[in-house]
Write an enzyme that holds these catalytic residues in place. Structure first.
Site, PDB file in Angstrom:
ATOM      1  N   ASN A  40       0.969  -0.888  -0.015  1.00 48.36           N
ATOM      2  CA  ASN A  40      -0.012   0.428   0.393  1.00 48.36           C
ATOM      3  C   ASN A  40       0.846   1.511   0.197  1.00 48.36           C
ATOM      4  O   ASN A  40       0.306   2.343   0.067  1.00 48.36           O
ATOM      5  CB  ASN A  40      -0.525   0.301   0.862  1.00 48.36           C
ATOM      6  CG  ASN A  40      -2.086  -1.466   1.517  1.00 48.36           C
ATOM      7  OD1 ASN A  40      -2.829  -1.272   0.055  1.00 48.36           O
ATOM      8  ND2 ASN A  40      -1.483  -2.251   2.286  1.00 48.36           N
ATOM      9  N   HIS A 126     -13.775  -2.197   6.599  1.00 47.69           N
ATOM     10  CA  HIS A 126     -13.068  -3.028   7.474  1.00 47.69           C
ATOM     11  C   HIS A 126     -13.038  -3.983   8.611  1.00 47.69           C
ATOM     12  O   HIS A 126     -13.835  -3.593   9.119  1.00 47.69           O
ATOM     13  CB  HIS A 126     -12.046  -1.981   7.438  1.00 47.69           C
ATOM     14  CG  HIS A 126     -10.843  -2.397   7.367  1.00 47.69           C
ATOM     15  ND1 HIS A 126     -10.133  -2.983   8.302  1.00 47.69           N
ATOM     16  CD2 HIS A 126      -9.746  -2.943   6.505  1.00 47.69           C
ATOM     17  CE1 HIS A 126      -8.501  -3.683   8.067  1.00 47.69           C
ATOM     18  NE2 HIS A 126      -8.461  -3.565   6.888  1.00 47.69           N
ATOM     19  N   GLU A 170     -15.905   4.103   4.161  1.00 51.39           N
ATOM     20  CA  GLU A 170     -14.002   4.436   4.065  1.00 51.39           C
ATOM     21  C   GLU A 170     -13.891   5.666   2.857  1.00 51.39           C
ATOM     22  O   GLU A 170     -15.274   5.960   2.414  1.00 51.39           O
ATOM     23  CB  GLU A 170     -13.816   2.555   3.849  1.00 51.39           C
ATOM     24  CG  GLU A 170     -13.184   2.189   4.607  1.00 51.39           C
ATOM     25  CD  GLU A 170     -12.665   1.106   4.473  1.00 51.39           C
ATOM     26  OE1 GLU A 170     -12.162   0.859   3.176  1.00 51.39           O
ATOM     27  OE2 GLU A 170     -13.292  -0.278   4.884  1.00 51.39           O
ATOM     28  N   SER A 174     -11.139  -0.672   0.633  1.00 53.55           N
ATOM     29  CA  SER A 174      -9.764  -1.115   0.139  1.00 53.55           C
ATOM     30  C   SER A 174      -9.484  -2.305  -0.643  1.00 53.55           C
ATOM     31  O   SER A 174      -8.414  -2.773  -1.365  1.00 53.55           O
ATOM     32  CB  SER A 174      -9.056  -2.006   1.990  1.00 53.55           C
ATOM     33  OG  SER A 174     -10.255  -2.635   2.694  1.00 53.55           O
ATOM     34  N   ASP A 199     -13.124   6.451   7.930  1.00 51.73           N
ATOM     35  CA  ASP A 199     -12.013   5.465   7.232  1.00 51.73           C
ATOM     36  C   ASP A 199     -11.393   6.435   5.836  1.00 51.73           C
ATOM     37  O   ASP A 199     -10.909   5.776   4.783  1.00 51.73           O
ATOM     38  CB  ASP A 199     -11.927   4.555   7.390  1.00 51.73           C
ATOM     39  CG  ASP A 199     -10.377   4.121   7.252  1.00 51.73           C
ATOM     40  OD1 ASP A 199      -9.627   4.140   6.641  1.00 51.73           O
ATOM     41  OD2 ASP A 199     -10.823   2.345   7.821  1.00 51.73           O
ATOM     42  N   HIS A 202      -7.372   4.656   2.807  1.00 53.34           N
ATOM     43  CA  HIS A 202      -6.719   4.221   1.183  1.00 53.34           C
ATOM     44  C   HIS A 202      -6.364   5.647   0.464  1.00 53.34           C
ATOM     45  O   HIS A 202      -5.998   5.568  -0.869  1.00 53.34           O
ATOM     46  CB  HIS A 202      -6.931   3.300   0.328  1.00 53.34           C
ATOM     47  CG  HIS A 202      -7.068   1.041   1.441  1.00 53.34           C
ATOM     48  ND1 HIS A 202      -6.013   1.101   1.044  1.00 53.34           N
ATOM     49  CD2 HIS A 202      -7.994   1.186   2.170  1.00 53.34           C
ATOM     50  CE1 HIS A 202      -5.666   0.674   1.650  1.00 53.34           C
ATOM     51  NE2 HIS A 202      -7.439   0.353   2.773  1.00 53.34           N
ATOM     52  N   LYS A 233       0.263   3.384   4.899  1.00 53.82           N
ATOM     53  CA  LYS A 233      -0.409   2.958   3.547  1.00 53.82           C
ATOM     54  C   LYS A 233       0.471   4.044   2.679  1.00 53.82           C
ATOM     55  O   LYS A 233       2.065   4.026   2.361  1.00 53.82           O
ATOM     56  CB  LYS A 233      -1.725   2.673   3.493  1.00 53.82           C
ATOM     57  CG  LYS A 233      -2.358   1.919   4.211  1.00 53.82           C
ATOM     58  CD  LYS A 233      -3.269   1.662   3.956  1.00 53.82           C
ATOM     59  CE  LYS A 233      -3.915   0.494   5.749  1.00 53.82           C
ATOM     60  NZ  LYS A 233      -3.441  -1.004   5.233  1.00 53.82           N
TER      61      LYS A 233
HETATM   62  C1  LIG Z   1     -10.172   0.403   5.269  1.00 55.15           C
HETATM   63  C2  LIG Z   1      -8.727   0.213   6.494  1.00 55.15           C
HETATM   64  N1  LIG Z   1      -8.313   0.638   7.438  1.00 55.15           N
HETATM   65  C3  LIG Z   1      -7.643   0.265   8.601  1.00 55.15           C
HETATM   66  C4  LIG Z   1      -6.905  -0.654   8.304  1.00 55.15           C
HETATM   67  C5  LIG Z   1      -5.820  -0.882   8.899  1.00 55.15           C
HETATM   68  O1  LIG Z   1      -4.816  -0.446   9.667  1.00 55.15           O
HETATM   69  P1  LIG Z   1      -3.299  -0.888   9.445  1.00 55.15           P
HETATM   70  O2  LIG Z   1      -2.807  -1.482   8.761  1.00 55.15           O
HETATM   71  O3  LIG Z   1      -2.688   0.718   9.956  1.00 55.15           O
HETATM   72  O4  LIG Z   1      -3.531  -1.430  10.730  1.00 55.15           O
HETATM   73  C6  LIG Z   1      -6.914  -1.510   6.996  1.00 55.15           C
HETATM   74  C7  LIG Z   1      -5.744  -1.791   6.624  1.00 55.15           C
HETATM   75  O5  LIG Z   1      -5.815  -3.219   5.924  1.00 55.15           O
HETATM   76  C8  LIG Z   1      -7.461  -0.615   5.706  1.00 55.15           C
HETATM   77  O6  LIG Z   1      -7.717  -1.218   4.527  1.00 55.15           O
END
Ligand SMILES: Cc1ncc(COP(=O)(O)O)c(C=O)c1O
Length: 381
Positions: A40, A126, A170, A174, A199, A202, A233
């Site tokens: 990422n 997520h 989000e 993801s 969130d 990404h 990321k």
């Molecule tokens: C949308 C989303 N939120 C949160 C996370 C978690 O983030 P981190 O990798 O910092 O734990 C991810 C990771 O895959 C994600 O895709």
């Protein structure tokens, strides 16, 4: 070890094996120079000289670890500077750095809503958000992916609720790389007065004039009540953060979130790397349109080759192949041909939607798309 437990564990693993869903760790070597379409690091900042230099200087100044949880001595001037920089960048008054995006989502959604509240969440949010939601004790209703008509209908159906309504989305999903209409979400928030948790994991670095994310990109900066983002990321580091307009959100996490309180804090070097990465993201403003064009070019190329991929300009392109064994066959061929890709299978994604999650990045070698397509053609032939 207890025989009954061992048998239970083995049974579950054998079941996964049978349906081509068993996961295995593969250690990556430092000199693996395959074209990376799996991680990422969308802007290539993990190896950016300025980011690496900042992390190295912090390692010298602070050592390799924060050596304590934040309320003990783990919280340093670097963490403080980072949370303030992140908040100012994205238009919020308050920020808090947490160890991972997973724990940030779990802390926010596990800790702020409670029994008697209602959470309306996109069906594809997520796993970390879902884990938090389930822990909170609030009632959960899920609306169809990116279907804001369905969300609005639910909001109309719940007019006299006693508790608080949370809406959870989000900005770039993801596993699908698509986005909701944030302007409409912002206007629904105005009308219905719910608490919007967004969130931006990404979208950071990829969208917006300063690269702060899709709220900036869609012209509704700081519209959500609470933003969760990650440093791991687009910012090429490790760790995560929560931003809010209300100081009570930050104070609540500091006082009640086990994920924050009971864990050795992020290394100062990771905070320093993220600070340098934010500067780089701002400097890369003129490259962002080319990144979006790269995404469109890959999507068009895949469509022309007969693969139905959704339109868009995010860094994530889902190449949906269906059954897990087919997905694994494509992934094997691509890896053998010099592409680092990962096969994403259920339960991470819904059944029969196994996919190669193509993750684009700044600085892809010229000709990558053409050779990627020719490998795909070889597999399908
Ligand atoms: C949308 C989303 N939120 C949160 C996370 C978690 O983030 P981190 O990798 O910092 O734990 C991810 C990771 O895959 C994600 O895709």
């Amino acid at each position: 070890m207890n025989a009954a437990l061992l048998q239970r564990l083995r049974q579950a693993l054998v079941q996964r094996e049978g349906s081509a869903l068993r996961r295995r760790l593969v250690a990556r070597a430092a000199d693996d120079h395959r074209v990376n379409l799996a991680d990422n690091d969308y802007l290539g900042l993990a190896r950016d000289p300025a980011v690496v230099a900042a992390a190295t200087a912090a390692l010298q100044a602070w050592g390799a670890s924060s050596s304590a949880s934040p309320l003990v001595t783990g919280y340093t001037e670097l963490h403080q500077k980072l949370e303030r920089t992140l908040a100012a960048w994205q238009g919020y008054a308050h920020g808090l750095v947490l160890n991972t995006g997973y724990s940030a989502n779990a802390a926010v959604l596990g800790g702020l809503p409670r029994k008697g509240d209602l959470i309306l969440a996109d069906r594809l949010v997520h796993a970390s958000m879902l884990d938090g939601i389930l822990k909170s004790g609030a009632r959960l209703r899920r609306f169809a992916h990116n279907d804001l008509d369905a969300l609005e209908l639910m909001l109309h159906e719940e007019p006299a609720l006693d508790g608080v309504i949370f809406v959870v989305t989000e900005s770039v999903y993801s596993m699908d790389g698509d986005s909701p209409d944030l302007r409409r979400l912002a206007s629904l928030r105005q009308r219905f007065g719910f608490c919007w948790v967004l969130d931006e994991a990404h979208a950071t670095g990829w969208y917006g004039a300063t690269g702060s994310g899709l709220q900036e990109g869609q012209g509704v900066p700081a519209a959500a009540d609470i933003v969760v983002g990650t440093l791991g990321k687009g910012l090429g580091s490790h760790g995560a953060y929560v931003l809010a307009h209300a100081p009570e959100v930050r104070d609540t996490l500091i006082n009640f979130a086990g994920e924050f309180i009971y864990s050795t804090y992020l290394a100062p070097a990771s905070a320093a790397a993220a600070l340098a990465a934010i500067d780089r993201v701002r400097e890369l403003a003129s490259e962002r349109p080319a990144l979006h064009a790269l995404s469109v070019e890959w999507r068009d190329g895949l469509c022309a080759a007969g693969f139905a991929v959704p339109s868009g300009d995010s860094p994530i392109i889902p190449l949906i192949l269906g059954d897990s064994d087919v997905t694994l066959r494509y992934a094997e061929a691509l890896r053998g041909a010099g592409f680092l890709v990962s096969a994403i299978r259920p339960p991470t994604v819904p059944v029969r939607t196994g996919r190669i999650r193509i993750s684009l990045r700044r600085g892809l070698p010229a000709g990558s798309l053409a050779s990627f397509l020719s490998v795909l053609k070889g597999v399908s032939a």
